[in-house]
Design a protein around this motif. Sequence first.
Motif, PDB file in Angstrom:
ATOM      1  N   HIS A  67       0.846  -1.198   0.065  1.00 18.97           N
ATOM      2  CA  HIS A  67      -0.082  -0.028  -0.047  1.00 18.97           C
ATOM      3  C   HIS A  67       0.656   1.444  -0.077  1.00 18.97           C
ATOM      4  O   HIS A  67       2.138   1.100  -0.017  1.00 18.97           O
ATOM      5  CB  HIS A  67      -0.951  -0.035   1.274  1.00 18.97           C
ATOM      6  N   THR A 107       2.457  -5.353  -5.986  1.00 24.34           N
ATOM      7  CA  THR A 107       1.178  -4.949  -5.626  1.00 24.34           C
ATOM      8  C   THR A 107       0.793  -3.565  -5.635  1.00 24.34           C
ATOM      9  O   THR A 107      -0.173  -3.088  -6.335  1.00 24.34           O
ATOM     10  CB  THR A 107       0.873  -5.787  -4.274  1.00 24.34           C
ATOM     11  N   ARG A 111      -1.749  -1.239  -8.001  1.00 17.79           N
ATOM     12  CA  ARG A 111      -2.657  -0.334  -7.227  1.00 17.79           C
ATOM     13  C   ARG A 111      -2.512   1.136  -7.779  1.00 17.79           C
ATOM     14  O   ARG A 111      -3.304   1.904  -8.155  1.00 17.79           O
ATOM     15  CB  ARG A 111      -2.366  -0.265  -5.698  1.00 17.79           C
ATOM     16  N   GLU A 114      -4.121   1.312 -11.507  1.00 18.36           N
ATOM     17  CA  GLU A 114      -5.399   1.296 -11.158  1.00 18.36           C
ATOM     18  C   GLU A 114      -5.831   2.729 -10.798  1.00 18.36           C
ATOM     19  O   GLU A 114      -6.610   3.470 -11.440  1.00 18.36           O
ATOM     20  CB  GLU A 114      -5.911   0.421 -10.352  1.00 18.36           C
ATOM     21  N   TYR A 115      -4.893   3.308  -9.874  1.00 16.29           N
ATOM     22  CA  TYR A 115      -5.608   4.593  -9.013  1.00 16.29           C
ATOM     23  C   TYR A 115      -5.531   5.710 -10.181  1.00 16.29           C
ATOM     24  O   TYR A 115      -6.261   6.772 -10.069  1.00 16.29           O
ATOM     25  CB  TYR A 115      -4.731   4.956  -7.884  1.00 16.29           C
TER      26      TYR A 115
END
Length: 163
Positions: A67, A107, A111, A114-115
């Motif tokens: 993240h 990962t 993300r 996509e963001y």
Amino acid sequence: MDVLYGNLVDVVETNPQNWTEHIVVIHNANCQCRMGAGAAKAIAMAWPEVEIADQMTGRGDREKLGHWSMASVEIDDYYIISVHNLYCQYRYGPAYEQHFDYEAFTTVCHRLAEYYKGMNVRFVFPLIGTGHAGGRWARIRDTLLEVLKDFPMTLVKLSPNAT
């Protein structure tokens, strides 16, 4: 992937007029809320709001792997960039030990893709994860080129001789 040479902060602060995209700086961060070495240290010193974003996350939280935390940074009162702390290592320690988590990196790159999908952004980064985190640049570069292939990217190396 473009390559520029110099200090990441200096390059970003002096080049906004040369880039037509929104600048998104990405760099590796550990899950211990410590930005005390490498690019993270330079970023924290120049843009304290990025370190504050990191400190607002849970110290030692393994769930952060894969993240990011993010801060907006104003450059010269007219240009705003986004800076992402990518959580790709749990702990920190001697540079001869590998702390970089390739799975977390892949990962978080997915993300990011996509963001920012459909947005006019340029990713700007140092040799992510290759300093104190002990990651291998070839593997990290391949992930960036594969996952973020739809976005312009700029690697900022400290010198022409950096690997």
